[in-house]
Scaffold this active site. Structure first.
Site, mmCIF file in Angstrom:
data_model
loop_
_atom_site.group_PDB
_atom_site.id
_atom_site.type_symbol
_atom_site.label_atom_id
_atom_site.label_comp_id
_atom_site.label_asym_id
_atom_site.label_seq_id
_atom_site.Cartn_x
_atom_site.Cartn_y
_atom_site.Cartn_z
ATOM 1 N N ARG A 71 1.181 -1.139 7.343
ATOM 2 C CA ARG A 71 2.052 -1.274 8.511
ATOM 3 C C ARG A 71 2.717 -2.646 8.588
ATOM 4 N NH1 ARG A 71 -1.821 2.391 9.804
ATOM 5 N NH2 ARG A 71 -1.204 4.212 11.037
ATOM 6 N N LEU A 80 -5.460 -3.160 8.884
ATOM 7 C CA LEU A 80 -5.232 -4.157 9.936
ATOM 8 C C LEU A 80 -5.349 -5.583 9.404
ATOM 9 C CD1 LEU A 80 -6.969 -2.504 13.036
ATOM 10 C CD2 LEU A 80 -4.569 -2.417 12.334
ATOM 11 N N TYR A 91 -7.852 14.079 1.729
ATOM 12 C CA TYR A 91 -7.067 14.924 0.840
ATOM 13 C C TYR A 91 -7.995 15.543 -0.214
ATOM 14 C CZ TYR A 91 -3.225 12.912 3.418
ATOM 15 O OH TYR A 91 -2.399 12.536 4.440
ATOM 16 N N GLN A 119 0.991 6.382 -6.822
ATOM 17 C CA GLN A 119 -0.221 7.038 -6.341
ATOM 18 C C GLN A 119 -0.062 8.544 -6.528
ATOM 19 O OE1 GLN A 119 -1.362 7.701 -2.102
ATOM 20 N NE2 GLN A 119 -3.012 6.250 -2.549
ATOM 21 N N CYS A 160 3.460 7.133 3.011
ATOM 22 C CA CYS A 160 4.321 8.311 2.970
ATOM 23 C C CYS A 160 5.570 8.088 3.820
ATOM 24 C CB CYS A 160 3.560 9.532 3.453
ATOM 25 S SG CYS A 160 2.295 10.104 2.293
ATOM 26 N N SER A 217 0.823 -1.192 0.000
ATOM 27 C CA SER A 217 0.000 0.000 0.000
ATOM 28 C C SER A 217 0.870 1.261 0.000
ATOM 29 C CB SER A 217 -0.893 -0.006 1.242
ATOM 30 O OG SER A 217 -1.886 0.984 1.183
ATOM 31 N N PRO A 218 0.372 2.353 -0.575
ATOM 32 C CA PRO A 218 1.135 3.609 -0.511
ATOM 33 C C PRO A 218 1.337 4.046 0.934
ATOM 34 C CG PRO A 218 -0.667 3.764 -2.103
ATOM 35 C CD PRO A 218 -0.879 2.497 -1.338
#
Length: 354
Positions: free
Chosen positions: A324, A301, A180, A98, A24, A21-22
């Protein structure tokens, strides 16, 4: 379907259904990715993920979340991304980017610096949004975009998609989630306009349709285009963006050339009440997949191989995105494959370990 079955979209075939997943990293300089990004993204490609998606990469300098955000608004950034893309692809993964604009959540501190709005001595910049409503107390009040400004945002997404192709990326994901800019237009909590970009569902979703159309115009027909949305604002019923409107949006954008909906949630409210738990967003992905008849990605999760396998086997989503868990374990796909009795061919350099 199984987690390690191939997944075909347009001319691409993901070798399995695990996607990074993207995430940052807040570690770029003037939007330029560097060695950190090469190692971060490259190690996850070596780790066996089928698709590695970059962090939210800004379509303009104004669209960055922080000073440390990566971007793709100039040719120097194209040059910096190229070797990273080449390594990801050489390691057996598909390279995805992305594209994002932070809107009113821009001009912020890096998380480890506090995460709030930049102070006057921290080189803040002017933020923009659908309406002049700050994200939270203490945040900058954004300028409400006029129609010329909206047209520029759409043009920025279009131009950045062209640069992504020049850099060698094979898939684009448009970021319309997490509070965003594109999500800010969708949600009535952040969009209180009275023109053709506000009010009704049709008006609030207009910019998303325009961005998709502009990007699809320059993104090759043989390459996939994904859209990340927040399925709900987790707001009081009837006040924010919700799953019903998400399904409605997806039914509209599918004919425009969107191939998969990456289903997340939240981000518009600064202090939402979210019922966190393993796979808490999966039901949203399942409903959108079922009712809009489009491929979806599940995220949130998802930390265990059997959990990810069940999501795919039960038809709740077509791919599983890990964030994560990928930070904790770049080799999660290889570990998951071993637990599920699937053999992944290791890089030749690591063969002795298998």
């Amino acid at each position: 379907m199984n987690l390690f079955d191939p997944f075909a979209q347009r001319s691409l075939t993901l070798p399995n259904r695990l996607v990074v997943s993207p995430m940052c990293q807040y570690s770029a300089t003037d939007g330029l990715p560097d060695h950190w990004h090469l190692v971060h993204l490259g190690s996850r490609a070596v780790g066996g993920a089928a698709l590695v998606i970059t962090e939210a990469s800004a379509v303009s300098a104004q669209g960055r979340i922080t000073h440390g955000d990566a971007g793709l608004w100039n040719d120097a950034q194209v040059k910096a991304w190229k070797p990273i893309v080449q390594f990801v692809r050489a390691s057996g993964a598909i390279a995805g980017m992305q594209l994002a604009h932070a809107g009113r959540k821009a001009s912020a501190q890096r998380p480890w610096e506090g995460g709030g709005s930049l102070a006057a001595d921290q080189q803040p910049w002017t933020t923009v949004a659908p309406s002049a409503i700050p994200f939270d107390a203490g945040w900058h009040t954004p300028q409400a975009l006029d129609e010329a400004g909206i047209e520029q945002v759409v043009a920025d997404f279009r131009a950045t998609a062209q640069r992504a192709l020049a850099a060698g990326f094979q898939l684009i994901e448009l970021h319309a989630a997490h509070g965003y800019l594109l999500h800010q237009f969708l949600s009535p909590l952040s969009n209180q306009r009275t023109d053709r970009y506000g009010g009704s569902f049709e008006n609030r979703s207009r910019i998303v349709r325009e961005v998709i159309t502009a990007v699809r115009d320059v993104w090759p027909a043989e390459l996939p285009l994904w859209l990340r949305i927040s399925a709900t604002d987790w707001a009081e019923h009837g006040t924010g963006w919700d799953i019903d409107e998400s399904v409605q949006l997806v039914k509209q954008v599918k004919p425009l050339g969107v191939d998969l909906i990456d289903v997340s949630s939240g981000g518009t409210l600064a202090h939402p009440k979210i019922p966190l738990g393993p796979g808490y967003q999966v039901p949203f992905a399942a409903r959108i997949r079922r009712e809009a008849e489009i491929a979806t990605g599940a995220v949130g999760l998802i930390t265990e191989a059997q959990q990810a396998q069940a999501i795919i086997a039960n038809g709740e989503a077509d791919v599983v995105l890990t964030a994560r868990e990928s930070l904790r374990d770049p080799y999660f796909p290889r570990r998951a494959a071993k637990e599920l009795g699937v053999k992944l061919t290791p890089p030749v350099q690591y063969g002795r370990a298998w």
